[in-house]
Every structure is written in structure tokens, then in C-alpha cells.
Design an enzyme around this catalytic site. Structure first.
Site, short mmCIF file in Angstrom:
data_model
loop_
_atom_site.label_atom_id
_atom_site.label_comp_id
_atom_site.label_asym_id
_atom_site.label_seq_id
_atom_site.Cartn_x
_atom_site.Cartn_y
_atom_site.Cartn_z
N HIS A 26 37.92 42.14 49.59
CA HIS A 26 38.53 41.76 48.39
C HIS A 26 37.76 40.69 47.65
CE1 HIS A 26 42.17 44.39 48.93
NE2 HIS A 26 41.59 44.61 50.06
N ASP A 130 44.46 39.90 42.48
CA ASP A 130 44.22 41.27 43.29
C ASP A 130 45.74 42.18 42.74
OD1 ASP A 130 43.95 43.08 45.64
OD2 ASP A 130 42.60 41.49 46.16
#
Ligand code: UDX
Length: 485
Positions: A26, A130
Site C-alpha cells: 500500500h 487508503d
């Protein structure tokens, strides 16, 4: 010819705060987005948890990579890292606990305290968080600024998360071990090929109210409140799924493959040399000179990403399979996977050691994008993490997939059944299967695989070139960000 633009953002440029969950895959793609925005004259604050930030600074070239952007800054919040994790379930449960109890309050404190107020770049005008950090949407709402939700995983996985409730209502989950090959018909667009074993690993539970499942379901639905959505994918490969998602998320921008979009923007806007390393591990570049000495397309690159843990038994099955295939291999053996050096050294057979010396090379961590683009690399034995899958697509390298957790199970199904650019080993880690699939990838099924791989690599490059779908979406994203400031 590259046009060198000033890297100083113009006065009153927007100030975007980027916030990934604390995991390599990520952080990697969100740092790429950060660099893209910096190249486009946007101020960026990148929020990392403390431990990851220290690792990033000690291993990666991020100082030199981001030091050239006066509008860029790192900020940190506490992470509450646990000492010992020994299974995929533990890993996710631990992450959810830390998100709730440590990271969420730390993030709110960062944005509501005075820490960012004295910033010469002006107040944060937009958050890009995110896609599973719904609390960032709440904080943005409190501050009266938009929050854009960024999914670093494939659209096909996001879509399955979206359909969780339907899967439960249809009785598709929970499923029994003997059902693994049963077709699942409750996920639109996947009715003809989605089996129980292809569902993201969270669904392999007997308890439909398990914390992991509840987390992804809740977060996916909650992220509908975000002002816009980003996915690191491109329209040509996931069109039917994206059209389903766009009926719920009208402002959905696909801006992938981010590594290729970034390469393109770098070459168009700046002639400064930039390193692409943004790893939480120290890269061993010695493998590049080893690759230089190998024949063209002769090497299988083996890597299972940043979090997969391999049991001792699986380790040896993979090793025997590689050696028995007779192909050359470059194997990333991450130091924090389950196997200890002692275990390894005291039990290995001489035949494995000799064959590895002869035609193999091992490193703790490799410069993966460079490796995949090296002429000696002919195939990728991967865990099907989404970044690895996209990087392989762009490089035009076929794959053997051994998915480990999360989205990887559905990625590998798409790789083999929909895009036809690889072979899915799914749940079947034994030396004979490894050997056979590697031979298929490198020889027996190579021609058909290479046809699709070449086609997809071309589509990926087209999507990020001027006026390609991801390039246009990136421009629309910039417009959205500029309007919000
Ligand atoms: C995690 C999840 O596991 C994955 O399923 C999800 O799609 C993204 O987040 P990870 O397991 O690390 O990521 O896999 P992946 O997404 O493939 O990302 C790994 C990244 O590390 C890639 O960008 C790859 O280039 C890089 N890498 C990996 C290296 O630079 N060197 C290596 O030796 C191995």
C-alpha cells in the site's frame, strides 16, 4: 525530449495529505501517487506510521527521491506494532486492532492539533486515504474538506467485497472444504469462473461475522461516503467490473498501472534522475549483475511480496520444484518469512545447494521492477499481490501464481482465466506441481501465454500514454483536487 518544469508548487497550490495503511504494497503505490502529484505541482504530506517511516528512511532512497520536491513532507503517527505474528489470520487481526486502537486516534490528533497548522504550504485541502480507512472520511468531514478513497488492490477484489452481503444471503459463504471448486453465482460479471477457492482469503471462514469479513464489508460500504474513488488499475482489463462499481461510485478514477503512469510523467516533465526504490527492506542489487550474465528469457524470478510467510514444508516443495524444473531462478527469500536461517542450513540437501549454486541466485529483497524488465527474466513465480501483478503485466512477463492471502486469490484467477497471462497454482504447493507449471510457463504453454501477455502489456502502456484512459483520469483527478482547494 523531456521538458524540465520547476518542482516548486505555485502559490496557493492545493495541499493533499496521503495516508496508506501500514503495509509495503500500500505504501509503495501511494508513494507513487505522491510523486505524481508533486510532479504536477501539488503540495503533498505523506503520513506513515513511525516504525515503517524509520524503515523507509533507513533502506530506501526516499530522501533523495522526495528531497527534490520542496512541496513534499513526511509526517508520522504511532503504529503500536506487535512483536510476533505467525499466521495470516493473526496478521489481519493484529492490523485491524492497531488501526482501531492506535492509528485512528493518532491520525485524528495529527489533523486536529496544531502540528500541521504552521505549515507554510497552507492547510490540508484534501485527504487521499487508503480505501479501508473510513475514519479518515470522518476526519475530513469534520474539517470540511473532501476525502478521496484510494484502493490499492484490483477492482475485481473491491467488487467482491462489495458483494459480501449478497454472498451471505445466497448461502455462498460460509463454505465447506469439499466445496472449494463449487462455482459461485452471486457476484455479477464472475458467474462463469468464480469458485469458492478464488474468493479473497477472508471468506475462508466458518463464521460469517468474523472480524476480518466484518471489517472489509463495513469499510467497503462506508467508503461510499468518500468524495471520489481511485483504483490502481486500468479500464481495458477490468471494464465490466468498473462499470458495476461506477454505478455506485460516480467519481471513480482508474489511474493504473501507477508505476507506468509515473514513468511516463517523469519522462515528460522532469529530467532529474529518480530512484524508484520505496521499500521497507534493503535492496540487494547484486542480482542485477547476476542477471546480466544469464541468457535472454532464461530466468524464473520468484518473489512472494512483503508479507507472505512460507512454512518450512512449502519452502522445500518450492525449492525442489524450482531445481527439478531445470530452469535458472532468482529467488527473493525475505528475511522475516517464517523459515529461520538455522532451520534452512541444518536440513538442506546437498542436491539443492549444488543446483542453486549452479543456476540459481537468492537475495533478501530485489529491485523488483528492474528485475521484471531485465531481458534475462522469462517468467515470474508470484504470490499475486496486486502491485506485483501490475508490474508483471507492464513488463510483459507471464506468471505462475501461488496466492497467499487477501486479494491474491481472486487476482490469480483473473490472471489465469480472464487475462490468460499466467497459470494458477492455487492451494497446491507441491514440488511436482511447481516443476510442471514452471515448465509450462517457460516452454510448453509459452506461446499462448506470450500472446496474451504482449497484448495486455500494450494495453497497459496505452492507458498511461497521453490521452489513454488512466492519463485522462489522472488529469480529471488533478482538476478535482484543484477545485477543492
Ligand atoms: C500487499 C498485499 O499482500 C497484496 O495482496 C495487495 O494487493 C497489496 O498489498 P504485498 O504482499 O507486498 O502487498 O504484494 P504486492 O502488492 O505485490 O507488493 C509488493 C511490492 O514490493 C511490489 O511493488 C514489488 O515491486 C516490491 N518488491 C517485492 C520489491 O521491490 N522487491 C522484492 O524483492 C519484492
Amino acid at each position: 525530449m523531456a521538458e524540465t518544469k520547476s518542482l516548486i508548487p505555485p502559490a496557493a497550490a492545493p495541499h493533499v495529505l496521503i495516508f496508506p495503511i501500514p503495509a509495503q504494497g500500500h505504501i509503495n503505490s501511494m508513494l507513487k501517487l505522491a510523486e505524481l502529484l508533486c510532479l504536477s505541482g501539488i503540495n503533498v504530506t505523506f503520513v506513515n506510521t513511525q516504525q515503517n517511516h524509520s524503515r523507509l528512511l533507513s533502506f530506501a532512497d526516499v530522501q533523495s527521491r522526495f528531497g527534490q520536491f520542496p512541496g513534499f513532507c513526511f509526517e508520522t503517527i504511532p503504529d503500536g506494532v506487535s512483536a510476533s505474528i505467525s499466521s495470516p489470520e493473526d496478521l489481519l487481526t493484529d492490523l485491524f486492532d492497531r488501526l482501531k486502537n492506535v492509528i485512528k486516534p493518532g491520525f485524528r490528533e495529527l489533523l486536529t492539533s496544531n502540528r500541521l497548522n504552521s505549515d507554510a504550504r497552507g492547510p490540508v485541502s484534501c485527504i487521499i486515504a487508503d480505501g479501508v480507512l473510513g475514519f479518515a472520511i470522518d476526519v475530513a468531514e469534520d474539517l470540511g474538506i473532501p476525502c478521496i478513497s484510494f484502493r490499492t488492490i484490483s477492482a475485481c477484489c473491491v467488487w467482491i467485497f462489495f458483494c459480501t452481503q449478497k454472498l451471505v444471503e445466497n448461502g455462498d459463504i460460509p463454505f465447506k472444504d469439499e466445496d472449494m471448486d463449487r462455482l459461485i453465482t452471486s457476484v455479477p460479471e464472475m458467474e462463469s469462473f468464480l469458485r469458492c477457492r478464488d474468493l479473497p482469503s477472508l471468506y475462508r471462514t466458518k463464521d460469517v461475522s468474523s472480524p476480518s469479513l466484518d471489517f472489509v464489508n463495513t469499510e467497503t460500504l462506508y467508503s461510499g461516503r468518500a468524495a471520489a474513488h481511485l483504483i490502481n488499475t486500468f479500464d481495458d482489463i477490468e471494464a465490466p467490473i468498473l462499470s458495476q462499481l461506477r454505478s455506485y461510485w460516480p467519481y471513480l478514477y482508474t489511474i493504473g498501472p501507477l508505476n507506468a503512469l509515473l514513468d511516463n510523467l517523469r519522462s515528460r516533465t522532469s529530467s532529474l534522475p529518480v530512484s524508484s526504490n520505496a521499500s521497507l527492506y534493503a535492496e540487494d542489487r547484486s542480482c542485477m549483475s547476476w542477471l546480466d550474465r544469464q541468457p535472454e528469457k532464461s530466468v524464473v524470478y520468484v518473489s512472494f511480496g512483503s508479507i507472505a510467510m512460507v512454512s518450512r514444508e512449502q519452502w522445500f516443495e518450492i525449492w525442489y520444484g524450482l531445481v527439478n524444473s531445470s530452469y535458472r531462478f532468482l529467488w527473493v527469500r525475505r528475511p522475516d518469512s517464517l523459515i529461520t536461517k538455522d532451520d534452512e542450513e541444518s536440513h538442506i540437501q546437498a542436491e539443492l545447494v549444488d543446483a542453486t549454486k549452479e543456476r540459481g541466485y537468492t537475495v533478501d529483497w530485489a529491485p523488483q521492477e528492474e528485475v521484471l524488465n531485465h531481458p534475462a527474466v522469462g517468467g515470474f513465480f508470484t504470490h499475486s499481490g496486486w502491485n506485483s501483478t501490475l508490474e508483471s503485466m507492464v513488463a510483459g512477463v507471464p506468471m505462475v501464481c501461488w496466492p497467499y492471502l487477501g486479494d491474491q486469490q481472486i487476482n490469480s484467477r483473473y490472471v489465469s482465466e480472464v487475462w490468460k497471462i499466467g497459470l494458477d497454482m492455487k492451494d497446491n504447493c507441491n514440488r511436482v506441481t511447481v516443476e510442471n507449471l514452471i515448465r509450462d510457463m517457460m516452454n510448453d504453454k509459452r506461446e499462448e501465454l506470450m500472446q496474451s501477455t504482449g497484448k495486455i502489456a500494450k494495453m497497459a502502456r496505452k492507458s498511461v500514454s497521453p490521452d489513454g484512459s488512466s492519463d485522462r483520469n489522472y488529469e480529471a483527478l488533478l482538476e478535482f483536487i484543484r477545485k477543492s482547494c
